[in-house]
Design a protein around this motif. Structure first.
Motif, PDB file in Angstrom:
ATOM      1  N   ALA A 102       0.874  -1.203  -0.090  1.00  0.00           N
ATOM      2  CA  ALA A 102       0.016   0.105  -0.026  1.00  0.00           C
ATOM      3  C   ALA A 102       1.104   1.393  -0.103  1.00  0.00           C
ATOM      4  N   GLU A 103       1.987   1.174   0.788  1.00  0.00           N
ATOM      5  CA  GLU A 103       2.825   2.401   0.832  1.00  0.00           C
ATOM      6  C   GLU A 103       3.521   2.789  -0.459  1.00  0.00           C
ATOM      7  N   LEU A 104       3.941   1.491  -1.244  1.00  0.00           N
ATOM      8  CA  LEU A 104       4.567   1.844  -2.406  1.00  0.00           C
ATOM      9  C   LEU A 104       3.661   1.733  -3.760  1.00  0.00           C
ATOM     10  N   HIS A 105       2.358   1.497  -3.512  1.00  0.00           N
ATOM     11  CA  HIS A 105       1.488   1.624  -4.535  1.00  0.00           C
ATOM     12  C   HIS A 105       1.566   0.386  -5.635  1.00  0.00           C
ATOM     13  N   VAL A 106       1.925  -0.692  -4.957  1.00  0.00           N
ATOM     14  CA  VAL A 106       1.955  -1.916  -6.009  1.00  0.00           C
ATOM     15  C   VAL A 106       1.282  -3.073  -5.153  1.00  0.00           C
ATOM     16  N   THR A 107       1.125  -4.210  -5.661  1.00  0.00           N
ATOM     17  CA  THR A 107       0.635  -5.372  -5.099  1.00  0.00           C
ATOM     18  C   THR A 107       1.432  -6.127  -4.325  1.00  0.00           C
ATOM     19  N   PRO A 108       0.764  -6.915  -3.049  1.00  0.00           N
ATOM     20  CA  PRO A 108       1.649  -7.638  -2.474  1.00  0.00           C
ATOM     21  C   PRO A 108       2.331  -8.687  -3.169  1.00  0.00           C
ATOM     22  N   SER A 109       1.862  -9.147  -4.102  1.00  0.00           N
ATOM     23  CA  SER A 109       2.602  -9.932  -4.845  1.00  0.00           C
ATOM     24  C   SER A 109       3.827  -9.408  -5.676  1.00  0.00           C
ATOM     25  N   ALA A 110       3.944  -8.221  -5.898  1.00  0.00           N
ATOM     26  CA  ALA A 110       5.019  -7.524  -6.508  1.00  0.00           C
ATOM     27  C   ALA A 110       6.281  -7.259  -5.252  1.00  0.00           C
ATOM     28  N   ILE A 111       5.497  -7.050  -4.147  1.00  0.00           N
ATOM     29  CA  ILE A 111       6.414  -6.811  -2.895  1.00  0.00           C
ATOM     30  C   ILE A 111       7.218  -8.087  -2.930  1.00  0.00           C
ATOM     31  N   SER A 112       6.624  -9.285  -2.788  1.00  0.00           N
ATOM     32  CA  SER A 112       6.972 -10.631  -2.474  1.00  0.00           C
ATOM     33  C   SER A 112       7.992 -10.741  -3.501  1.00  0.00           C
ATOM     34  N   GLN A 113       7.766 -10.687  -4.811  1.00  0.00           N
ATOM     35  CA  GLN A 113       8.862 -10.927  -5.895  1.00  0.00           C
ATOM     36  C   GLN A 113       9.999 -10.280  -5.756  1.00  0.00           C
ATOM     37  N   ARG A 114       9.628  -8.918  -5.507  1.00  0.00           N
ATOM     38  CA  ARG A 114      11.103  -8.029  -5.340  1.00  0.00           C
ATOM     39  C   ARG A 114      11.928  -8.461  -3.976  1.00  0.00           C
ATOM     40  N   ILE A 115      11.270  -8.842  -2.937  1.00  0.00           N
ATOM     41  CA  ILE A 115      12.112  -9.409  -1.900  1.00  0.00           C
ATOM     42  C   ILE A 115      12.652 -10.645  -1.986  1.00  0.00           C
ATOM     43  N   LYS A 116      12.126 -11.609  -3.050  1.00  0.00           N
ATOM     44  CA  LYS A 116      12.487 -12.889  -3.202  1.00  0.00           C
ATOM     45  C   LYS A 116      13.724 -12.763  -4.254  1.00  0.00           C
ATOM     46  N   ALA A 117      13.650 -11.555  -5.020  1.00  0.00           N
ATOM     47  CA  ALA A 117      14.706 -11.504  -6.006  1.00  0.00           C
ATOM     48  C   ALA A 117      15.846 -10.916  -5.497  1.00  0.00           C
ATOM     49  N   LEU A 118      15.674  -9.933  -4.568  1.00  0.00           N
ATOM     50  CA  LEU A 118      16.868  -9.450  -3.624  1.00  0.00           C
ATOM     51  C   LEU A 118      17.483 -10.548  -2.680  1.00  0.00           C
ATOM     52  N   GLU A 119      16.851 -11.358  -2.192  1.00  0.00           N
ATOM     53  CA  GLU A 119      17.440 -12.354  -1.595  1.00  0.00           C
ATOM     54  C   GLU A 119      18.223 -13.321  -2.284  1.00  0.00           C
ATOM     55  N   GLU A 120      17.684 -13.636  -3.514  1.00  0.00           N
ATOM     56  CA  GLU A 120      18.636 -14.427  -4.529  1.00  0.00           C
ATOM     57  C   GLU A 120      19.979 -13.883  -4.787  1.00  0.00           C
ATOM     58  N   ALA A 121      19.668 -12.521  -5.049  1.00  0.00           N
ATOM     59  CA  ALA A 121      20.922 -11.755  -5.523  1.00  0.00           C
ATOM     60  C   ALA A 121      21.875 -11.845  -4.497  1.00  0.00           C
ATOM     61  N   THR A 122      21.651 -11.507  -3.066  1.00  0.00           N
ATOM     62  CA  THR A 122      22.550 -11.493  -2.172  1.00  0.00           C
ATOM     63  C   THR A 122      22.999 -12.725  -1.598  1.00  0.00           C
ATOM     64  N   GLY A 123      21.992 -13.928  -1.645  1.00  0.00           N
ATOM     65  CA  GLY A 123      22.139 -15.069  -1.299  1.00  0.00           C
ATOM     66  C   GLY A 123      22.063 -15.357   0.319  1.00  0.00           C
ATOM     67  N   ALA A 124      21.294 -14.214   0.933  1.00  0.00           N
ATOM     68  CA  ALA A 124      21.128 -14.305   2.112  1.00  0.00           C
ATOM     69  C   ALA A 124      19.583 -14.282   2.438  1.00  0.00           C
TER      70      ALA A 124
END
Length: 290
Positions: A24-46
């Motif tokens: 809601a804060e970033l004006h996107v869907t919860p699915s988009a937030i989940s995908q961004r977090i997942k991609a960042l975790e994969e990129a950092t390996g943590a």
């Protein structure tokens, strides 16, 4: 280089405590937030976010959030230097409740171009928020230093042990003693609040424990003392008028307790924070004991 949108999603989830609130804060869907977090975790390996209620960033996640905050401030400063339009920057700052209730608001109001996200915590632990990378600046009782941070002394916030005259007559008919302090209800802000115990120890009235009400509000401290609920350590700035009018009295006359305060901030964000730093220093010079 990390994707700014992914870093923003990480910061929003941690600070709002839930994926849907971050969306809601970033004006996107919860699915988009989940995908961004997942991609960042994969990129950092943590693992960056511990899912739960609330969701909280891991140590690695907090470091990335601090990076996100600092970069956002630097980019805004660059835009201003280039004469480009720049929206307000959000500053997350840790502030002790008594400073917020007495002198900090005028300092914040004296600056422009910022949105403030204030974390309210005791001055003895507010530095921990800065150490974790959860804020870019803090008003704290600890001078530091912290790695990557600068510290400026602000002055001393003066407290007085106060109660209503009726309360004093009821609980301390023979004066303030260790025995009477062990029975008279006090006020504490939280488990970290040690001001009452420090004042008692400085008067030679130390007790192993004080019976206490817990109220996490500076103004409620004053109201509770006025109503005769308890005694408490109140900022002189909040109770001077009540003391002058006799609505409150000191438990032991003329026995203030001064707490030194410091302004700590990340060195990388210092240029962007300069207007706020100057406003905080100016307000502190006028309000605090120097």
């Amino acid at each position: 280089m990390h994707d700014p949108a992914q870093l923003a999603a990480l910061a929003a989830v941690h600070r709002r405590g839930a994926f849907d609130l971050a969306a809601a804060e970033l004006h996107v869907t919860p699915s988009a937030i989940s995908q961004r977090i997942k991609a960042l975790e994969e990129a950092t390996g943590a693992l960056l976010i511990r899912r739960g209620t609330p969701c909280q960033a891991t140590e690695t996640g907090l470091r990335l959030i601090r990076h996100h905050d600092e970069i956002a401030l630097l980019e805004r400063t660059l835009a201003q230097d280039l004469g480009l339009a720049a929206g307000p920057a959000t500053l997350r700052i840790a502030v002790n409740a008594d400073s917020l209730a007495t002198w900090v608001i005028p300092a914040l109001a004296a600056t422009e171009g910022f949105l403030f996200d204030l974390v309210i915590d005791d001055q003895d632990v507010s530095q921990d928020w800065l150490r974790r990378g959860d804020v870019v600046a803090a008003i704290t009782a600890h001078p530091g230093p912290l790695p990557g941070c600068d510290t400026l002394p602000l002055g001393r916030l003066r407290y007085r042990a106060t109660a209503s005259p009726e309360y004093l007559r009821r609980w301390f008919p023979q004066g303030v003693t260790p025995e009477s302090l062990g029975k008279a209800p006090a006020l504490t802000f939280s488990d970290e609040d040690q001001l009452q115990a420090r004042w008692a120890a400085a008067r030679g009235l130390a007790r192993a424990a004080l019976p206490t009400h817990r109220i996490a509000s500076s103004q409620a401290f004053v109201d509770a003392c006025l109503a005769g609920l308890a005694w408490g350590m109140n900022p002189d700035l909040l109770v001077a008028g009540h003391l002058a009018q006799g609505r409150l009295v000191e438990l032991v006359p003329d026995t203030p307790l001064d707490v030194a305060l410091h302004w700590q901030f990340t060195r990388l964000a210092a240029p962007a924070l300069a207007p706020v730093t100057e406003a905080v220093r100016r307000a502190a010079k006028q309000a605090l004991v120097q």
